[in-house]
Scaffold this motif. Sequence first.
Motif, PDB file in Angstrom:
ATOM      1  N   ASP A 145       0.830  -1.209   0.000  1.00  0.00           N
ATOM      2  CA  ASP A 145       0.000   0.000   0.000  1.00  0.00           C
ATOM      3  C   ASP A 145       0.863   1.258   0.000  1.00  0.00           C
ATOM      4  O   ASP A 145       0.612   2.205  -0.724  1.00  0.00           O
ATOM      5  N   MET A 146       1.885   1.234   0.855  1.00  0.00           N
ATOM      6  CA  MET A 146       2.727   2.425   0.973  1.00  0.00           C
ATOM      7  C   MET A 146       3.516   2.681  -0.305  1.00  0.00           C
ATOM      8  O   MET A 146       3.879   3.805  -0.606  1.00  0.00           O
ATOM      9  N   TRP A 147       3.791   1.625  -1.033  1.00  0.00           N
ATOM     10  CA  TRP A 147       4.548   1.770  -2.275  1.00  0.00           C
ATOM     11  C   TRP A 147       3.618   2.147  -3.425  1.00  0.00           C
ATOM     12  O   TRP A 147       3.925   2.998  -4.252  1.00  0.00           O
ATOM     13  N   GLU A 148       2.460   1.512  -3.446  1.00  0.00           N
ATOM     14  CA  GLU A 148       1.529   1.716  -4.557  1.00  0.00           C
ATOM     15  C   GLU A 148       0.878   3.094  -4.553  1.00  0.00           C
ATOM     16  O   GLU A 148       0.648   3.666  -5.619  1.00  0.00           O
ATOM     17  N   ALA A 149       0.577   3.586  -3.351  1.00  0.00           N
ATOM     18  CA  ALA A 149      -0.186   4.842  -3.271  1.00  0.00           C
ATOM     19  C   ALA A 149       0.474   5.972  -4.063  1.00  0.00           C
ATOM     20  O   ALA A 149      -0.182   6.588  -4.903  1.00  0.00           O
ATOM     21  N   PRO A 150       1.759   6.261  -3.836  1.00  0.00           N
ATOM     22  CA  PRO A 150       2.352   7.364  -4.613  1.00  0.00           C
ATOM     23  C   PRO A 150       2.423   7.072  -6.108  1.00  0.00           C
ATOM     24  O   PRO A 150       2.369   7.999  -6.912  1.00  0.00           O
ATOM     25  N   ILE A 151       2.525   5.806  -6.477  1.00  0.00           N
ATOM     26  CA  ILE A 151       2.548   5.482  -7.910  1.00  0.00           C
ATOM     27  C   ILE A 151       1.179   5.784  -8.511  1.00  0.00           C
ATOM     28  O   ILE A 151       1.061   6.429  -9.553  1.00  0.00           O
ATOM     29  N   ARG A 152       0.136   5.337  -7.798  1.00  0.00           N
ATOM     30  CA  ARG A 152      -1.227   5.549  -8.275  1.00  0.00           C
ATOM     31  C   ARG A 152      -1.573   7.026  -8.317  1.00  0.00           C
ATOM     32  O   ARG A 152      -2.154   7.525  -9.255  1.00  0.00           O
ATOM     33  N   GLU A 153      -1.169   7.740  -7.273  1.00  0.00           N
ATOM     34  CA  GLU A 153      -1.515   9.163  -7.177  1.00  0.00           C
ATOM     35  C   GLU A 153      -0.557  10.039  -7.981  1.00  0.00           C
ATOM     36  O   GLU A 153      -0.697  11.247  -8.026  1.00  0.00           O
ATOM     37  N   ARG A 154       0.447   9.430  -8.545  1.00  0.00           N
ATOM     38  CA  ARG A 154       1.436  10.121  -9.381  1.00  0.00           C
ATOM     39  C   ARG A 154       2.118  11.261  -8.645  1.00  0.00           C
ATOM     40  O   ARG A 154       2.364  12.322  -9.197  1.00  0.00           O
ATOM     41  N   THR A 155       2.377  11.048  -7.381  1.00  0.00           N
ATOM     42  CA  THR A 155       3.190  12.026  -6.681  1.00  0.00           C
ATOM     43  C   THR A 155       4.070  11.320  -5.672  1.00  0.00           C
ATOM     44  O   THR A 155       3.634  10.433  -4.957  1.00  0.00           O
ATOM     45  N   PHE A 156       5.324  11.727  -5.668  1.00  0.00           N
ATOM     46  CA  PHE A 156       6.271  11.132  -4.723  1.00  0.00           C
ATOM     47  C   PHE A 156       6.758  12.206  -3.760  1.00  0.00           C
ATOM     48  O   PHE A 156       7.845  12.144  -3.230  1.00  0.00           O
ATOM     49  N   ARG A 157       5.927  13.220  -3.561  1.00  0.00           N
ATOM     50  CA  ARG A 157       6.432  14.364  -2.812  1.00  0.00           C
ATOM     51  C   ARG A 157       6.680  14.024  -1.349  1.00  0.00           C
ATOM     52  O   ARG A 157       7.564  14.566  -0.734  1.00  0.00           O
ATOM     53  N   ARG A 158       5.870  13.137  -0.786  1.00  0.00           N
ATOM     54  CA  ARG A 158       6.100  12.741   0.600  1.00  0.00           C
ATOM     55  C   ARG A 158       6.233  11.226   0.669  1.00  0.00           C
ATOM     56  O   ARG A 158       5.355  10.539   1.171  1.00  0.00           O
ATOM     57  N   PRO A 159       7.301  10.699   0.159  1.00  0.00           N
ATOM     58  CA  PRO A 159       7.401   9.245   0.111  1.00  0.00           C
ATOM     59  C   PRO A 159       7.581   8.660   1.510  1.00  0.00           C
ATOM     60  O   PRO A 159       8.167   9.290   2.388  1.00  0.00           O
ATOM     61  N   GLU A 160       7.036   7.493   1.682  1.00  0.00           N
ATOM     62  CA  GLU A 160       7.111   6.779   2.937  1.00  0.00           C
ATOM     63  C   GLU A 160       8.537   6.221   3.108  1.00  0.00           C
ATOM     64  O   GLU A 160       8.998   5.452   2.270  1.00  0.00           O
ATOM     65  N   THR A 161       9.201   6.620   4.181  1.00  0.00           N
ATOM     66  CA  THR A 161      10.610   6.230   4.306  1.00  0.00           C
ATOM     67  C   THR A 161      10.801   4.770   4.692  1.00  0.00           C
ATOM     68  O   THR A 161      11.909   4.279   4.672  1.00  0.00           O
ATOM     69  N   LEU A 162       9.711   4.085   5.065  1.00  0.00           N
ATOM     70  CA  LEU A 162       9.843   2.645   5.280  1.00  0.00           C
ATOM     71  C   LEU A 162      10.022   1.919   3.955  1.00  0.00           C
ATOM     72  O   LEU A 162      10.545   0.827   3.900  1.00  0.00           O
ATOM     73  N   VAL A 163       9.534   2.556   2.891  1.00  0.00           N
ATOM     74  CA  VAL A 163       9.513   1.913   1.586  1.00  0.00           C
ATOM     75  C   VAL A 163      10.549   2.520   0.638  1.00  0.00           C
ATOM     76  O   VAL A 163      11.271   1.816  -0.045  1.00  0.00           O
ATOM     77  N   PHE A 164      10.637   3.851   0.606  1.00  0.00           N
ATOM     78  CA  PHE A 164      11.534   4.507  -0.348  1.00  0.00           C
ATOM     79  C   PHE A 164      12.931   4.693   0.245  1.00  0.00           C
ATOM     80  O   PHE A 164      13.081   4.955   1.435  1.00  0.00           O
ATOM     81  N   SER A 165      13.935   4.562  -0.586  1.00  0.00           N
ATOM     82  CA  SER A 165      15.319   4.623  -0.131  1.00  0.00           C
ATOM     83  C   SER A 165      15.906   6.012  -0.376  1.00  0.00           C
ATOM     84  O   SER A 165      15.375   6.784  -1.164  1.00  0.00           O
ATOM     85  N   THR A 166      16.998   6.304   0.304  1.00  0.00           N
ATOM     86  CA  THR A 166      17.608   7.632   0.229  1.00  0.00           C
ATOM     87  C   THR A 166      19.080   7.514  -0.153  1.00  0.00           C
ATOM     88  O   THR A 166      19.766   6.627   0.329  1.00  0.00           O
ATOM     89  N   MET A 167      19.507   8.424  -1.004  1.00  0.00           N
ATOM     90  CA  MET A 167      20.897   8.409  -1.438  1.00  0.00           C
ATOM     91  C   MET A 167      21.511   9.791  -1.240  1.00  0.00           C
ATOM     92  O   MET A 167      20.852  10.795  -1.481  1.00  0.00           O
TER      93      MET A 167
END
Length: 355
Positions: free
Chosen positions: A109-131
């Motif tokens: 859910d946490m990964w799909e939501a921003p894909i579906r909503e077409r916005t990654f402005r507040r990505p869930e840090t449990l799912v998205f990685s940081t570089m």
Amino acid sequence: LGGAYALRAKMDFCRPTKTNMLLLGVLFIGLVQVLFSLRGTLQAAQGFASPNHDVGGSVDVSPVSPGRWCAETWYHSSQMEKVFRQDADRLTENETILCDTLRQFQYMDMWEAPIRERTFRRPETLVFSTMCRQGFQPQVLEPLAGILRDPRFPCDTAKVGNKDAYAGSKEWLLLADSADFPPYEDTRRIFFDAGGTTFRSALLWFLRQYETRGLPLDEIFVWEAKTISDEDYWAGVPNSTRDLYRSKLTRFNGIPIVTDLGGYHNPVTHIRKRCRRQDFCVFKLDVDTPSVEMPIVYQLIEDPGHLSEFYFEHHVRSPIMSRFWGLTRINGTVQYSYDLLSQMRQKGIRAHSWI
Ligand SMILES: *[C@@H]1O[C@H](CO)[C@@H](O)[C@H](O)[C@H]1NC(C)=O
Ligand SMILES: *[C@@H]1O[C@H](CO)[C@@H](O)[C@H](O)[C@H]1NC(C)=O
Ligand SMILES: *[C@@H]1O[C@H](CO)[C@@H](O)[C@H](O)[C@H]1NC(C)=O
């Protein structure tokens, strides 16, 4: 999931039966999970990852908090990525275990939501990685997880009724934007396309995506082993687009890339020569020949300072992907793909699994 089990565990706690010990274990896992979510929320609240990505619509140009520049280069795998990375081959062995793992802890859910909503402005840090790349701002990346494709493939089939509906999806990729790579006075933006049969197949998509993200390309180099007529190469491209890009594009038509260091048709030679620190350089490697691709990937890992972003369809042995990739012309397993892509991310290259 953890919460529901935890509740049941609390209700008949008292008898020390085998089942109860098991429930206690599940309760413990639930607690750990809650702690991790808290940590994720805290990190998000601190604006830890300075997310600035938007898909499709306008580019988010709101200023990123000043002063948060990376002092060194590092890569932080999200919690979900860590789960997959430590056991990638087993967790992608069949659709059951892949989809169950994605769904655990609501990762899906946490990964799909921003894909579906077409916005990654507040990505869930449990799912998205940081570089972090030294001298740049922290950047957010889609996780190296699952089968290294859109998470809806092959797990989200109910809605579309087609197992492969998302096999070729590009919506899950988190591309760089102008907040990650602000322009300098003499910035050049260069795209290297190794395996470019037609302009329309992938290059047009990339150019439009980067334009939307405030990173219009200045120069494009395309290698294609097959000889393709000019007419076929530009087929289906609007005249205005063709006019815009034709002068920026150098086509090495009917010329396969080579792997020898310094060779003129090794794209790495051009990347090292042309891409300076202030430039934005993207490389898509998809020539379907591991013996050519692998040396090039290692050359990039050894000298990472030039490349900003990298896309690579790594053909490996994967029970889920084998019906697309076959069993020849592959090398290694899914775990190997994870290792390669994370090695590149650790060196500050935005490395993505290409479709
Ligand atoms: C899927 O893989 C897991 C892990 O190896 C295994 O335990 C399970 O039996 C497999 N399921 C099917 C349906 O093949
Ligand atoms: C596009 O350009 C070609 C020649 O390059 C021309 O024949 C064609 O009519 C043009 N199409 C449009 C819609 O202008
Ligand atoms: C995979 O690559 C390694 C090293 O490049 C090589 O030794 C090995 O033979 C390759 N395996 C296959 C199946 O191509």
